[in-house]
Design a protein around this motif. Structure first.
Motif, PDB file in Angstrom:
ATOM      1  N   UNK A  12       9.558  -0.053   1.442  1.00  0.00           N
ATOM      2  CA  UNK A  12       9.844  -1.489   1.470  1.00  0.00           C
ATOM      3  C   UNK A  12      10.944  -1.724   0.443  1.00  0.00           C
ATOM      4  N   UNK A  13      12.130  -2.038   0.910  1.00  0.00           N
ATOM      5  CA  UNK A  13      13.264  -2.197  -0.015  1.00  0.00           C
ATOM      6  C   UNK A  13      13.386  -3.685  -0.362  1.00  0.00           C
ATOM      7  N   UNK A  14      13.081  -3.987  -1.613  1.00  0.00           N
ATOM      8  CA  UNK A  14      13.001  -5.381  -2.043  1.00  0.00           C
ATOM      9  C   UNK A  14      14.178  -5.709  -2.954  1.00  0.00           C
ATOM     10  N   UNK A  34       0.318   5.709   5.891  1.00  0.00           N
ATOM     11  CA  UNK A  34      -0.747   5.769   4.874  1.00  0.00           C
ATOM     12  C   UNK A  34      -0.220   5.456   3.481  1.00  0.00           C
ATOM     13  N   UNK A  35       1.108   5.463   3.349  1.00  0.00           N
ATOM     14  CA  UNK A  35       1.712   5.218   2.028  1.00  0.00           C
ATOM     15  C   UNK A  35       2.782   4.138   2.137  1.00  0.00           C
ATOM     16  N   UNK A  36       2.766   3.242   1.176  1.00  0.00           N
ATOM     17  CA  UNK A  36       3.816   2.223   1.098  1.00  0.00           C
ATOM     18  C   UNK A  36       4.506   2.392  -0.247  1.00  0.00           C
ATOM     19  N   UNK A  37       5.826   2.528  -0.243  1.00  0.00           N
ATOM     20  CA  UNK A  37       6.570   2.634  -1.502  1.00  0.00           C
ATOM     21  C   UNK A  37       7.526   1.452  -1.582  1.00  0.00           C
ATOM     22  N   UNK A  38       7.261   0.580  -2.536  1.00  0.00           N
ATOM     23  CA  UNK A  38       8.121  -0.585  -2.750  1.00  0.00           C
ATOM     24  C   UNK A  38       9.241  -0.174  -3.701  1.00  0.00           C
ATOM     25  N   UNK A  39      10.478  -0.357  -3.261  1.00  0.00           N
ATOM     26  CA  UNK A  39      11.619  -0.068  -4.144  1.00  0.00           C
ATOM     27  C   UNK A  39      12.305  -1.385  -4.483  1.00  0.00           C
ATOM     28  N   UNK A  49       5.171   1.718  -6.605  1.00  0.00           N
ATOM     29  CA  UNK A  49       6.314   0.860  -6.915  1.00  0.00           C
ATOM     30  C   UNK A  49       7.343   1.655  -7.694  1.00  0.00           C
ATOM     31  N   UNK A  50       8.549   1.671  -7.184  1.00  0.00           N
ATOM     32  CA  UNK A  50       9.636   2.407  -7.832  1.00  0.00           C
ATOM     33  C   UNK A  50      10.693   1.389  -8.252  1.00  0.00           C
TER      34      UNK A  50
END
Ligand SMILES: O=P(O)(O)OC[C@H]1O[C@H](O)[C@H](O)[C@@H](O)[C@@H]1O
Length: 551
Positions: free
Chosen positions: A207-209, A150-155, A183-184
């Motif tokens: 999501x490690x970008x 339910x949550x996406x955290x883009x780092x 977005x972090x």
């Protein structure tokens, strides 16, 4: 063009002609320019895709535009453009091709790098992203404990953050509102703390970008996120596969971090970080808006790419915007450029443009390493209107600096606005039009007097006007329009770099600080002696340790 044989920009006849023209024109008054040419308001406009571009409120005449285009021809802007689209290694200091345009090329296009067509690989990754995004959106992809994501955290940081973070805001009304996307970027632990504190790790995907997968901020935050997740879930490394994916060019580092490369979405060294948002770096956005909308956005980019590649100089919008920037930066001493979107959804657009423009064209040596003798990229800034109107517009209207501005607005409010709020859109846009009018035409002392203003206040209430603006107007802010806008600015930046003869695709200027940070850290943590640390910094570090109660 052979760089050595290239005449110094400011010694070319085209540059000299522009300098002469600037003198002749003096303080050209927009009031006069409009009075002299009644069709100017409709004539000085161009269309690209859905974007109506009005450049009538600029301090230019037909002759100015002709001379600016002559400068573009003399500096072979279109030659470099063609080399870029052909996949030549125009990023010379890094020996790389510059092919973000291939990221949005249609499936059947052919774009070669070192003799290999890269388009099939681009589409293979897009297909893999689409498959994954659909699995997350449908609930088929579950976390380690079997719960739906339910949550996406883009780092990520810089180009691995600003694009998707901006676009997520822009396209909010197209997102799956049941999904939380955050977005972090900042290595300040507060950023990750605030992003995850109310999230259930069992339902959270990180999501490690990172293009390089070596950026210290991102790797530090990703490591902390992994620790948080495994601790909270009371799980071992096996949980990582279901909660972490990577977006990167560096498979080896991804795997070293503990992410299975099956969960990696790849891109390539011919995609610059600040040009990477429509690569795999867009995955978080794709999860939020769905693959079809993402594809529409890529088509918007492509439309402007094709325009830039094929439109003649007279109607080429990125060329025009680039040239106008040169006109003000090099011939009017303008130091900055303000971008003012009249859409709340574009609140992060200028921050995105700051990296795009300032990291690309903030250079002071030319392609051959010689110091440039002319101004290069401007300071780019701005926030959404109308907020800026009640803060810094004062300086734009009545300050001593010339600040060219881009006004970006839309005829329609976003589709899913609460019905009661739709009516506010006309008020927003009334401000949009009023501001460019006020900036251009101002208010003369006589006009102020005619309102019965006491004489001593007349100078204070006078607006000299003559502040140049571009108006970009579209019907509505869709994924395609966002793609069009970004590509427009990408190519504008390209045009300016080509004219200034700088490499717009490297960023050596960010390196020194990174190296020094690594050296300084032990001084903070262990009080270690850092050889070569200057006196001021040594004293500051000592103060920091004292304030933290470290001996
Ligand atoms: O994507 P990454 O490799 O983590 O890089 C993130 C960012 O950091 C660097 O310092 C560069 O200045 C940026 O161009 C880049 O976008």
């Amino acid at each position: 063009m052979n760089a050595d044989s290239r005449t110094r920009l400011d010694q070319t006849p085209e540059w000299t002609a522009l300098a002469g023209h600037r003198e002749e024109l003096g303080e050209a008054q927009l009031r006069e320019l409009f009075a002299r040419n009644p069709g100017r308001g409709t004539g000085y406009t161009l269309q690209v895709g859905d974007l109506h571009v009005d450049y009538s409120k600029h301090l230019v005449t037909d002759e100015t535009l002709r001379l600016l285009r002559a400068l573009a021809a003399a500096t072979d802007v279109f030659g470099l453009r063609d080399a870029m689209f052909r996949g030549e290694k125009i990023n010379t200091t890094e020996g790389r091709a510059v092919l973000h345009t291939a990221l949005r090329a249609p499936r059947d296009a052919v774009v070669e790098v070192d003799g290999e067509n890269v388009v099939p690989a681009v589409h293979a990754v897009l297909d893999k992203m689409a498959g994954f995004a659909e699995r997350v959106r449908s609930g088929e992809w579950t976390g380690h404990t079997g719960r739906r994501i339910k949550n996406v955290v883009n780092i990520g940081i810089g180009g691995s953050d600003l694009g998707p973070a901006m676009a997520y805001e822009v396209l909010r009304s197209f997102t799956d509102r049941d999904l939380t996307v955050r977005f972090v970027s900042n290595v300040d632990g507060a950023d990750l703390h605030e992003a995850v504190r109310d999230l259930d790790p069992a339902e959270t995907l990180f999501v490690i970008a990172s293009k390089t997968f070596t950026t210290i901020e991102t790797i530090t935050n990703a490591t902390s996120a992994r620790n948080w997740l495994l601790t909270e879930l009371k799980a071992g490394q096996e949980a990582v596969a279901k909660h972490f994916v990577a977006l990167s060019t560096n498979a080896e580092k991804v795997s070293d971090f503990g992410i299975d490369t099956a969960n990696m979405f790849e891109f390539w060294d011919w995609v610059g970080g600040r040009y990477s948002f429509d690569s795999a770096i867009g995955l978080s956005l794709m999860i939020a808006i769905g693959p079809d909308r993402f594809r529409e956005m890529l088509d918007g980019f492509h439309l402007v790419d094709e325009h830039f590649r094929t439109a003649p100089a007279e109607s080429n919008v990125p060329l025009l915007l680039g040239l106008l920037g040169v006109w003000y930066g090099n011939f009017h001493d303008a130091q900055s450029h303000v971008v003012l979107p009249y859409s709340h959804y574009l609140s992060k657009f200028t921050a995105y443009l700051q990296q795009l423009d300032m990291e690309s064209n903030g250079k002071s040596v030319d392609r051959d390493g010689r110091p440039v003798e002319w101004e290069t990229g401007p300071v780019v800034w701005g926030t959404p209107g109308t907020n800026g109107q009640h803060a810094y517009y004062q300086l734009i209207h009545q300050g001593t600096k010339l600040i060219p501005a881009d006004f970006i607005g839309f005829a329609e409010p976003v589709a899913d606005l609460l019905p009661g709020l739709v009516a506010q859109h006309d008020l927003l846009m009334a401000n949009f039009f009023a501001q460019t009018q006020a900036l251009a035409f101002g208010k003369t002392p006589d006009e102020v007097r005619a309102e019965g203003v006491p004489e001593e206040l007349v100078p204070h209430k006078t607006f000299k006007g003559n502040h140049p603006t571009t108006t970009i107007l579209a019907r509505e802010l869709t994924p395609s329009v966002l793609g069009q806008l970004i590509a427009l600015y990408e190519h504008k930046v390209f045009v300016q770099g080509a004219i200034w003869n700088i490499d717009s695709f490297d960023q050596w200027g960010v390196e020194l600080g990174k190296v020094l940070a690594k050296r300084v850290e032990p001084a903070l943590t262990e009080g270690a002696d850092v050889p070569g640390l200057d006196e001021s910094t040594t004293a500051l570090v000592a103060k920091y340790r004292e304030l933290r109660g470290r001996k």
